[in-house]
Design a protein around this motif. Structure first.
Motif, mmCIF file in Angstrom:
data_model
loop_
_atom_site.group_PDB
_atom_site.id
_atom_site.type_symbol
_atom_site.label_atom_id
_atom_site.label_comp_id
_atom_site.label_asym_id
_atom_site.label_seq_id
_atom_site.Cartn_x
_atom_site.Cartn_y
_atom_site.Cartn_z
ATOM 1 N N THR A 1 -28.657 11.096 -33.228
ATOM 2 C CA THR A 1 -30.013 11.663 -33.303
ATOM 3 C C THR A 1 -30.317 12.376 -34.612
ATOM 4 O OG1 THR A 1 -29.248 13.697 -32.209
ATOM 5 C CG2 THR A 1 -30.175 11.966 -30.802
ATOM 6 N N HIS A 2 -29.374 13.139 -35.170
ATOM 7 C CA HIS A 2 -29.662 13.995 -36.321
ATOM 8 C C HIS A 2 -29.831 13.197 -37.613
ATOM 9 C CE1 HIS A 2 -27.712 17.705 -34.175
ATOM 10 N NE2 HIS A 2 -28.827 17.287 -33.616
ATOM 11 N N VAL A 3 -30.589 13.765 -38.556
ATOM 12 C CA VAL A 3 -30.791 13.182 -39.883
ATOM 13 C C VAL A 3 -30.526 14.247 -40.936
ATOM 14 C CG1 VAL A 3 -32.494 11.497 -39.101
ATOM 15 C CG2 VAL A 3 -33.263 13.753 -39.852
ATOM 16 N N ASP A 4 -30.291 13.820 -42.172
ATOM 17 C CA ASP A 4 -30.151 14.789 -43.257
ATOM 18 C C ASP A 4 -31.438 15.595 -43.375
ATOM 19 O OD1 ASP A 4 -27.720 13.649 -43.733
ATOM 20 O OD2 ASP A 4 -28.333 12.547 -45.528
ATOM 21 N N PHE A 5 -31.304 16.889 -43.705
ATOM 22 C CA PHE A 5 -32.509 17.718 -43.830
ATOM 23 C C PHE A 5 -32.293 18.796 -44.882
ATOM 24 C CE2 PHE A 5 -29.869 19.878 -40.733
ATOM 25 C CZ PHE A 5 -30.061 21.228 -40.986
ATOM 26 N N LEU A 6 -33.378 19.530 -45.168
ATOM 27 C CA LEU A 6 -33.367 20.561 -46.204
ATOM 28 C C LEU A 6 -33.564 21.936 -45.594
ATOM 29 C CD1 LEU A 6 -35.674 18.809 -48.830
ATOM 30 C CD2 LEU A 6 -33.185 18.804 -48.781
ATOM 31 N N GLY A 7 -32.854 22.922 -46.150
ATOM 32 C CA GLY A 7 -33.093 24.318 -45.821
ATOM 33 C C GLY A 7 -33.779 24.994 -46.990
ATOM 34 N N LEU A 8 -34.643 25.954 -46.705
ATOM 35 C CA LEU A 8 -35.453 26.599 -47.739
ATOM 36 C C LEU A 8 -35.216 28.103 -47.733
ATOM 37 C CD1 LEU A 8 -37.872 26.323 -49.807
ATOM 38 C CD2 LEU A 8 -39.348 26.897 -47.875
ATOM 39 N N ASP B 1 -34.933 23.075 -37.297
ATOM 40 C CA ASP B 1 -35.898 22.271 -36.523
ATOM 41 C C ASP B 1 -37.406 22.513 -36.680
ATOM 42 O OD1 ASP B 1 -37.043 20.583 -34.679
ATOM 43 O OD2 ASP B 1 -36.743 21.926 -33.029
ATOM 44 N N PRO B 2 -38.131 23.018 -37.606
ATOM 45 C CA PRO B 2 -37.612 23.954 -38.585
ATOM 46 C C PRO B 2 -37.718 25.385 -38.053
ATOM 47 C CG PRO B 2 -39.830 23.281 -39.165
ATOM 48 C CD PRO B 2 -39.490 22.588 -37.883
ATOM 49 N N HIS B 3 -36.657 26.154 -38.189
ATOM 50 C CA HIS B 3 -36.629 27.549 -37.755
ATOM 51 C C HIS B 3 -36.996 28.441 -38.942
ATOM 52 C CE1 HIS B 3 -34.798 26.003 -34.196
ATOM 53 N NE2 HIS B 3 -33.633 25.754 -34.750
ATOM 54 N N PHE B 4 -38.061 29.220 -38.795
ATOM 55 C CA PHE B 4 -38.482 30.158 -39.830
ATOM 56 C C PHE B 4 -37.847 31.520 -39.562
ATOM 57 C CE2 PHE B 4 -41.507 26.845 -40.237
ATOM 58 C CZ PHE B 4 -42.060 26.921 -41.498
ATOM 59 N N ILE B 5 -37.237 32.101 -40.572
ATOM 60 C CA ILE B 5 -36.669 33.444 -40.461
ATOM 61 C C ILE B 5 -37.310 34.294 -41.562
ATOM 62 C CG2 ILE B 5 -34.577 34.828 -40.341
ATOM 63 C CD1 ILE B 5 -33.028 32.197 -39.977
ATOM 64 N N GLY C 1 -38.577 13.179 -38.796
ATOM 65 C CA GLY C 1 -38.176 13.266 -37.402
ATOM 66 C C GLY C 1 -36.738 12.851 -37.184
ATOM 67 N N SER C 2 -36.158 13.336 -36.097
ATOM 68 C CA SER C 2 -34.825 12.901 -35.695
ATOM 69 C C SER C 2 -34.898 11.470 -35.175
ATOM 70 C CB SER C 2 -34.280 13.824 -34.603
ATOM 71 O OG SER C 2 -35.118 13.781 -33.453
ATOM 72 N N LYS C 3 -33.723 10.861 -35.017
ATOM 73 C CA LYS C 3 -33.688 9.504 -34.467
ATOM 74 C C LYS C 3 -34.007 9.574 -32.970
ATOM 75 C CE LYS C 3 -29.900 8.615 -37.679
ATOM 76 N NZ LYS C 3 -28.444 8.414 -37.771
ATOM 77 N N GLU D 1 -37.061 6.457 -25.230
ATOM 78 C CA GLU D 1 -38.507 6.584 -25.433
ATOM 79 C C GLU D 1 -39.018 7.967 -25.067
ATOM 80 O OE1 GLU D 1 -41.998 5.444 -26.911
ATOM 81 O OE2 GLU D 1 -40.165 4.238 -26.927
ATOM 82 N N LYS D 2 -38.503 8.560 -24.002
ATOM 83 C CA LYS D 2 -39.021 9.840 -23.524
ATOM 84 C C LYS D 2 -38.304 11.031 -24.150
ATOM 85 C CE LYS D 2 -40.551 8.049 -19.041
ATOM 86 N NZ LYS D 2 -40.444 8.182 -17.561
ATOM 87 N N GLU D 3 -37.303 10.771 -24.959
ATOM 88 C CA GLU D 3 -36.531 11.881 -25.533
ATOM 89 C C GLU D 3 -37.330 12.584 -26.622
ATOM 90 O OE1 GLU D 3 -32.284 12.426 -27.822
ATOM 91 O OE2 GLU D 3 -32.484 10.935 -26.237
ATOM 92 N N LYS D 4 -37.183 13.905 -26.709
ATOM 93 C CA LYS D 4 -37.929 14.703 -27.687
ATOM 94 C C LYS D 4 -37.483 14.350 -29.108
ATOM 95 C CE LYS D 4 -38.776 19.397 -29.326
ATOM 96 N NZ LYS D 4 -38.490 20.835 -29.155
ATOM 97 N N VAL D 5 -38.440 14.246 -30.004
ATOM 98 C CA VAL D 5 -38.145 14.030 -31.422
ATOM 99 C C VAL D 5 -38.192 15.379 -32.128
ATOM 100 C CG1 VAL D 5 -38.896 12.942 -33.559
ATOM 101 C CG2 VAL D 5 -39.076 11.690 -31.405
ATOM 102 N N TYR D 6 -37.056 15.816 -32.652
ATOM 103 C CA TYR D 6 -37.005 17.065 -33.393
ATOM 104 C C TYR D 6 -37.475 16.822 -34.827
ATOM 105 C CZ TYR D 6 -34.228 18.845 -29.502
ATOM 106 O OH TYR D 6 -33.808 19.240 -28.260
#
Length: 854
Positions: A744-751, A613-617, A657-659, A663-668
């Protein structure tokens, strides 16, 4: 040409280039002999830049007496053979590079004392532009060569009107190219001595670095053109003389979205200033600029008067790029403008109407489906106007721009954002801005020409030439007279007799300047290129398969490396094999080829990474701990992850962004694009959550692509992409797929970026800054608000932070479920742990280095 060798203790014994041009068709051979004169084994690379329009026909290599001989095969056949006997440490491939060139590369690792001889062959059709045929050879030996020679032989049966060798290599080599010519033959030789090659009197470096050019034109006795016959094939050249350019009606459609910000917009504006000055009072024009909105400088076409041009230049100068990309509406508006002018009788009926589109990105606003835009444009254009497309930069979907241009009687060109980008735009415009003929239709009699029944040619290029090619069928009829009569009827021309051409055929066979079978190869070259264009526009899968089979048959028979064939290079008894694929399928795209060598995951066990979401480690090896934080940014923002000016490497990620359900829902936010840019070679690898590409060309699955000797890319289909720069910096990107109908979720990349990357001391960025591990102390461990998560105090960089013991997912070994990694979580987007504020790491473009030290 470009010739590059990797390694210091290497001696180039000879480097020779020979081009034989017969009736505008050229066969070029590049030969070089190299010795590993060092005490150790090392890699030697042969790197030749060839014109994009050329087809490689063969490559051979002699390594210490072992011959590697090339043969062109259907791509799947070649790949299967290559996979059966993979040659370790050897690689060959084709890579798109530069504005008009692509690069053939091969690299072989050899022991000391080894001698290697390289030989590459390719063929191309000379194209007449602005009244001349131009043959270009890119020469960059990289070092002094005792035997260096370039020979260009020209044979034109109807006679040579002029031939010249512009001093394109610089004043250092002024007058060194020697030209001898007669009525129908010319020979240019460039043979600088070892001393003449030196940059200075005592220098050990070569001054040869650039393009060697030969320009010429042919004699034309009449507007009937020339008809050449050889090996049962004919080629007819038609370039009418003394035609005045027709008036033109042109709408410039310019992308001014946010991605054009900076140098792209600056270069486009510079080019437009010159282009507008080229307009005459007989021309009519307007400008449409677009981002998420579409604006018209003038709602109607206006004459190219001095006053109107000055107003238009002022308008373009004040454009400020921002926002999205609405290509569909912009093109619709431009066509409407031309239709309106035509319906109102405002334009000269003899004039030609065209649209010139300049864009650098995919559509993001309005109609974003490429096939729908393509269909819409073709419908409204109605084959009345021409569309020319200019694709700016590496990320543009050039295949799409090429398709809409080809479907609408135009052409496309990629413009690279180098120092001469504005010149590239101007050169392209100069070729299309002087239309000579509106349309030519050539009807081929069925009893005289096989394979082709009818062709339509739109003649828009200034000083260019119509080329018609076909086979002569064995029959009792005067086949050539049948053809030429039909041609003459269409063009109102008078042509010579068949006997004259058959006599010419016999003369060609005896010419030393000519190469054997040129007419047969020229016909195949023209036919394959026409079929490739037809294939990219095939309306049905069945039609495409039929065209594909014809291309394969011709390419294998005539030994052309095309997007559907590959060059398999085999040693004696096929014990070792190399594979060179063509750079790109016109419709689907690919890059260098199936050179299967996956970079191992060494050093990735303890790796800074970014997920979700993006989480940095961030792994801190000295402290044996992982620290994590989230970045709460916005979709569209580009975050700098690694910025290392010293190494010339930058890694950036763009958020999607997520779907939004309500309207008031958080966009991840997630990473939708990861870009690795290697500045010294101008190479950018962009990995998107749906596709991967280098220089805008798509990767095929399960492939290792040596983009250049310093950048390697490895792909595992639907899984990961790994980029290695200079064997020092590695970046791995994982693709995460989600259920297509997920609310809500969409395809995404991890690094994943290993700790053992060898950055320079200038490295920074959200991850790059931790190449120099900070001192960290964690103490005062206690129960937190969440009974399952402990809290503690972290002392780092002079700050005392409240941190929470939590966990994040690592997906390298299990991409579906992942594994839990415990870490100390930093709140407030990493504040206090990262240098500065996270907003300091937002950059304007995917190739931007971090602008200021934090």
């Amino acid at each position: 040409f470009r010739f590059a060798i990797r390694g210091d203790d290497i001696t180039v014994k000879s480097y020779k280039v020979e081009s034989r041009i017969t009736s505008r068709f050229c066969h070029t051979t590049v030969k070089s002999s190299v010795v590993n004169s060092g005490p150790n084994a090392q890699s030697i690379g042969f790197n030749v830049q060839i014109p994009k329009r050329a087809f490689i026909t063969n490559f051979t290599m002699n390594v210490n007496g072992i011959m590697f001989v090339g043969s062109v095969k259907e791509k799947t056949v070649a790949r299967n053979l290559y996979a059966q006997a993979r040659a370790r440490g050897k690689a060959a491939g084709l890579v798109r590079y530069g504005t008009d060139m692509e690069t053939f590369k091969t690299e072989v690792h050899v022991p000391p004392g080894s001698k290697i001889e390289f030989e590459l062959h390719y063929q191309e059709m000379m194209q007449r532009k602005l009244g001349f045929y131009e043959h270009s050879l890119y020469l960059q030996p990289g070092r002094l060569v005792p035997q260096f020679q370039v020979d260009v032989y020209i044979y034109e049966p109807n006679g040579i009107a002029s031939v010249e060798t512009p001093n394109t290599l610089g004043e250092h080599f002024s007058g060194m190219a020697k030209l001898t010519s007669s009525k129908d033959k010319a020979h240019v030789v460039f043979k600088p001595s070892l001393q003449q090659q030196r940059k200075c009197e005592n220098c050990t470096t070569s001054a040869i670095d650039g393009i060697f050019t030969v320009k010429y034109d042919v004699l034309r006795d009449s507007n009937a053109g020339e008809l050449h016959v050889s090996d049962g094939h004919f080629v007819h050249f038609f370039a009418p003389a003394n035609l005045s350019p027709l008036p033109k009606n042109i709408v410039f459609v310019i992308d001014v979205s946010g991605s054009m910000w900076g140098v792209k917009m600056k270069q486009t504006v510079e080019a437009m200033q010159t282009i507008l000055d080229d307009l005459t009072m007989d021309d009519y024009f307007s400008i449409v600029d677009f981002n998420h909105n579409v604006r018209c400088w003038s709602e109607e076409l206006v004459p190219g008067s001095t006053i109107q041009v000055a107003e238009a230049k002022k308008y373009i100068q004040n454009i400020k790029p921002n926002g999205g990309t609405n290509i569909n509406e912009a093109l619709m508006r431009a066509v409407q403008m031309l239709v309106k002018a035509s319906n109102q009788g405002m334009i000269d009926p003899r004039s030609v109407s065209m649209i010139m589109l300049v864009s650098d990105g995919d559509p993001t606003v309005g109609e974003i489906k490429l096939s729908a835009i393509q269909k819409n444009v073709k419908k409204v254009m109605r084959e009345e106007f021409s569309l020319f497309s200019l694709g700016i930069g590496f990320d543009v979907d050039y295949d799409f721009l090429e398709r809409i241009a080809m479907e609408n009687r135009g052409v496309a060109q990629r413009i690279y954002t180098s120092h001469d980008a504005s010149d590239q735009i101007r050169r392209f415009y100069s070729q299309v801005s002087s239309p000579l003929l509106r349309k030519i239709t050539v009807q081929f009699p069925e009893d005289s020409v096989s394979d082709v029944t009818q062709n339509h040619f739109d003649k828009y290029f200034s000083g260019s030439e119509l080329v018609v090619a076909g086979k002569v069928l064995p029959s009792e009829s005067t086949t050539l007279n049948s053809f030429t009569t039909a041609f003459a009827d269409r063009l109102d021309l008078s042509l010579q007799t068949e006997a004259d051409y058959l006599e010419l055929d016999a003369a060609l066979a005896q010419q030393q300047h000519a190469f054997t079978g040129f007419a047969r190869q020229m016909w195949a070259y023209i036919t394959v290129n026409q079929l490739l264009a037809e294939r990219s526009l095939a309306p049905t899968a069945g039609k495409k398969r039929k065209i594909t089979q014809r291309i394969l048959t011709l390419a294998v028979e005539h030994q052309f490396v095309t997007p559907l064939t590959a060059l398999l290079v085999e040693s004696e008894e096929a014990k070792e094999r190399l594979l060179a694929d063509s750079p790109r399928d016109p419709k689907q795209g690919c890059c260098a080829g199936d050179l299967v060598w996956l970079v191992p995951d060494k050093g990735l066990q303890s790796t800074p990474r970014v997920e979700n979401d993006p989480h940095f480690i961030v792994h801190l090896p000295k402290n044996n701990m992982d620290v994590c934080f989230n970045i709460d940014s916005e979709p569209g923002h580009i975050l700098n992850l690694v910025s290392d000016p010293g190494a010339g490497v930058v890694v950036n990620g763009q958020l999607v962004g997520s779907k939004r359900v309500e309207e008031k829902e958080k966009v991840y936010t997630y990473f939708g694009t990861i870009s690795v840019f290697y500045q010294p070679d101008g190479i950018r690898v962009s990995v998107k959550n749906y596709i991967s590409k280098v220089h805008g060309f798509l990767f095929e699955p399960h492939a290792m692509i040596p983009v250049c000797f310093r950048v390697k890319v490895s792909i595992v289909k639907d899984s990961k992409v790994m980029v290695t720069v200079d064997d020092k910096i590695t970046v791995m990107v994982l693709l995460h797929r989600v259920w297509k109908k997920h609310p809500t979720h969409v395809d995404f990349l991890g690094l994943y970026i290993p700790n053992n990357n060898q950055y320079s001391s200038q490295a920074h960025g959200l991850i790059g800054q931790f190449g120099q591990e900070p001192e960290v102390r964690v103490f005062n461990l206690h129960q937190g608000a969440d009974p399952l998560k402990k809290e503690a105090t972290m002392e780092v960089k002079g700050n005392k932070l409240v941190v929470t013991r939590g966990w994040q997912k690592d997906y390298r070994r299990d991409q579906k479920r992942g594994s839990d990694v415990f870490c100390w979580f930093i709140h407030n987007s990493g504040k206090g742990f990262i240098d500065g504020h996270y907003t300091n790491y937002i950059v304007p473009r995917l190739d931007s280095f971090l602008p200021l030290p934090l």
